[in-house]
Structures are given as C-alpha cells and as structure tokens.
Design an enzyme around this catalytic site. Structure first.
Site, short mmCIF file in Angstrom:
data_model
loop_
_atom_site.label_atom_id
_atom_site.label_comp_id
_atom_site.label_asym_id
_atom_site.label_seq_id
_atom_site.Cartn_x
_atom_site.Cartn_y
_atom_site.Cartn_z
N ASP A 1 0.89 -1.00 0.17
CA ASP A 1 0.10 0.21 0.15
C ASP A 1 0.80 0.93 0.06
O ASP A 1 2.08 1.68 1.13
CB ASP A 1 -0.26 0.02 0.97
CG ASP A 1 -2.08 0.78 0.76
OD1 ASP A 1 -3.30 0.68 0.84
OD2 ASP A 1 -2.10 1.82 1.08
N ASN B 1 -12.76 -3.39 2.99
CA ASN B 1 -13.88 -1.54 2.70
C ASN B 1 -14.80 -2.00 1.73
O ASN B 1 -14.98 -2.21 0.74
CB ASN B 1 -12.76 -0.77 3.20
CG ASN B 1 -12.33 -0.45 4.49
OD1 ASN B 1 -12.57 -0.87 5.19
ND2 ASN B 1 -10.54 0.09 3.61
N GLN C 1 -14.43 2.87 1.42
CA GLN C 1 -13.89 2.19 0.66
C GLN C 1 -13.93 3.12 -0.45
O GLN C 1 -14.52 4.28 -0.45
CB GLN C 1 -14.66 1.67 -0.44
CG GLN C 1 -13.84 0.43 -1.16
CD GLN C 1 -14.97 -0.27 -2.27
OE1 GLN C 1 -15.86 -0.80 -1.80
NE2 GLN C 1 -14.98 -1.23 -3.23
N HIS D 1 -10.64 -5.26 -3.31
CA HIS D 1 -9.40 -5.51 -2.92
C HIS D 1 -9.51 -5.87 -1.06
O HIS D 1 -10.37 -5.64 -0.20
CB HIS D 1 -7.84 -3.61 -2.74
CG HIS D 1 -8.89 -2.63 -2.40
ND1 HIS D 1 -9.93 -2.30 -2.65
CD2 HIS D 1 -8.50 -1.82 -1.25
CE1 HIS D 1 -10.41 -1.26 -2.32
NE2 HIS D 1 -9.31 -1.00 -1.21
N HIS E 1 -6.62 -5.58 2.57
CA HIS E 1 -5.75 -5.34 3.00
C HIS E 1 -5.27 -6.26 3.79
O HIS E 1 -6.26 -7.45 4.36
CB HIS E 1 -6.15 -3.80 4.00
CG HIS E 1 -6.55 -3.13 3.21
ND1 HIS E 1 -6.19 -1.72 3.12
CD2 HIS E 1 -8.20 -2.71 2.92
CE1 HIS E 1 -6.58 -0.83 2.50
NE2 HIS E 1 -7.90 -1.30 1.94
P1 5GP Z 1 -9.78 1.36 0.68
O1 5GP Z 1 -9.59 3.04 1.07
O2 5GP Z 1 -10.58 1.60 -1.54
O3 5GP Z 1 -10.58 0.58 1.13
O4 5GP Z 1 -8.30 1.02 0.37
C1 5GP Z 1 -7.94 1.55 -1.05
C2 5GP Z 1 -5.95 1.69 -0.78
O5 5GP Z 1 -5.82 2.21 -1.91
C3 5GP Z 1 -5.56 2.50 0.35
O6 5GP Z 1 -4.95 2.03 1.91
C4 5GP Z 1 -4.25 3.97 -0.36
O7 5GP Z 1 -3.87 3.99 0.37
C5 5GP Z 1 -4.21 2.74 -1.25
N1 5GP Z 1 -3.76 3.13 -2.01
C6 5GP Z 1 -4.33 4.13 -3.68
N2 5GP Z 1 -4.07 4.96 -4.39
C7 5GP Z 1 -2.63 3.09 -4.54
C8 5GP Z 1 -1.48 3.64 -5.24
O8 5GP Z 1 -1.46 4.24 -6.60
N3 5GP Z 1 -0.72 2.98 -4.78
C9 5GP Z 1 -0.86 2.16 -4.23
N4 5GP Z 1 0.33 0.64 -4.28
N5 5GP Z 1 -1.50 1.95 -3.24
C10 5GP Z 1 -2.47 2.84 -3.26
#
Ligand code: 5GP
Length: 116
Positions: free
Chosen positions: A31, A89, A96, A102, A104
């Site tokens: 991440d 999420n 999300q 995805h 984590h």
């Molecule tokens: P969500 O909030 O949708 O559950 O998680 C999305 C995750 O994607 C977040 O933890 C965020 O830090 C990660 N993320 C967003 N953009 C990028 C990116 O460009 N590269 C990587 N490696 N992680 C990303």
C-alpha cells in the site's frame, strides 16, 4: 468503457507499485500509504468486481484462492506468528476509496477492536 481504476493501471503496469506476489488471478503489492509496518493489498486481476458486494457463486474459487495467497503472504512476510488483520472496505460507510475489490493485509503491530 469506464475509466481504468488506479489498481487496473497497476495490474497493467502502467503505474509502478512494489509488487510482492503475482499469478494469473491476483496481484499483491505494498500500500502506498501504509497503516502498519506490513500493509499489502491483494486484488483480483478481473475488473468485474468493484467490491465484496459484487461477489457471487461464480467467484468462489477466486476468493478462496485469494485468501490462500493472503495466508501464504502473511507467513512469508513474517507476520503470521504474531497475528495479522485482513480488511475489505465495502462501500461508502466503510470508506472504500478504490472501486476494485481489494483485501488489506496488515501486520507488524497490535490492532484495536472495535475498529474506528
Ligand atoms: P480502500 O480505502 O479503498 O479500502 O483502500 C484503498 C487503498 O489503496 C488505500 O489504503 C490507499 O492507500 C491505497 N492506494 C491508493 N492509491 C494507490 C496507489 O497508487 N498505489 C498503491 N500502492 N496503493 C494505493
């Protein structure tokens, strides 16, 4: 056609990511904004699943595969013994931010419960 998500761009190697595992079905990468010493995202390569809410019986094998990959990664990354957390999420109330399913994988520190 809808625009590619950031995760689809990572799958297609259009933007860089620190990839820790890849096979025909899924990809795992660090991440960009880690919330724990180990914070890896494990995603299916298919773009048809925007969140866990899109999963149905036809995806059972894929989801099972992803969870075995998560288990293997937790062991390889050295967080299995102390314990780890797996989070998906799903939707607005869960915060999300990327509309591509995805998981984590978080470890390397203690976590509180209930979550915030
Ligand atoms: P969500 O909030 O949708 O559950 O998680 C999305 C995750 O994607 C977040 O933890 C965020 O830090 C990660 N993320 C967003 N953009 C990028 C990116 O460009 N590269 C990587 N490696 N992680 C990303």
């Amino acid at each position: 056609m809808s625009e590619k998500t950031i995760f689809k761009k990572i799958i297609d190697k259009e933007i860089p990511a620190k990839i820790v595992y890849e096979d025909d079905l899924c990809l795992a990468f660090q991440d960009v904004s880690p919330q724990a010493p180990t914070h890896v995202l494990v995603i299916p390569k298919t773009t048809s699943l925007k969140s866990l809410d899109d999963v149905d019986e036809s995806n059972q094998a894929l989801i099972g595969h992803i969870f075995l990959v998560i288990q293997r990664l937790a062991r390889e990354l050295g967080i299995a013994e102390e314990g780890y957390r797996v989070v998906s999420n799903c939707g607005k109330n869960a915060c999300q931010t990327v509309p591509h399913l995805h998981f984590h994988l978080l470890g390397g520190r203690g976590f509180a419960w209930p979550p915030g």
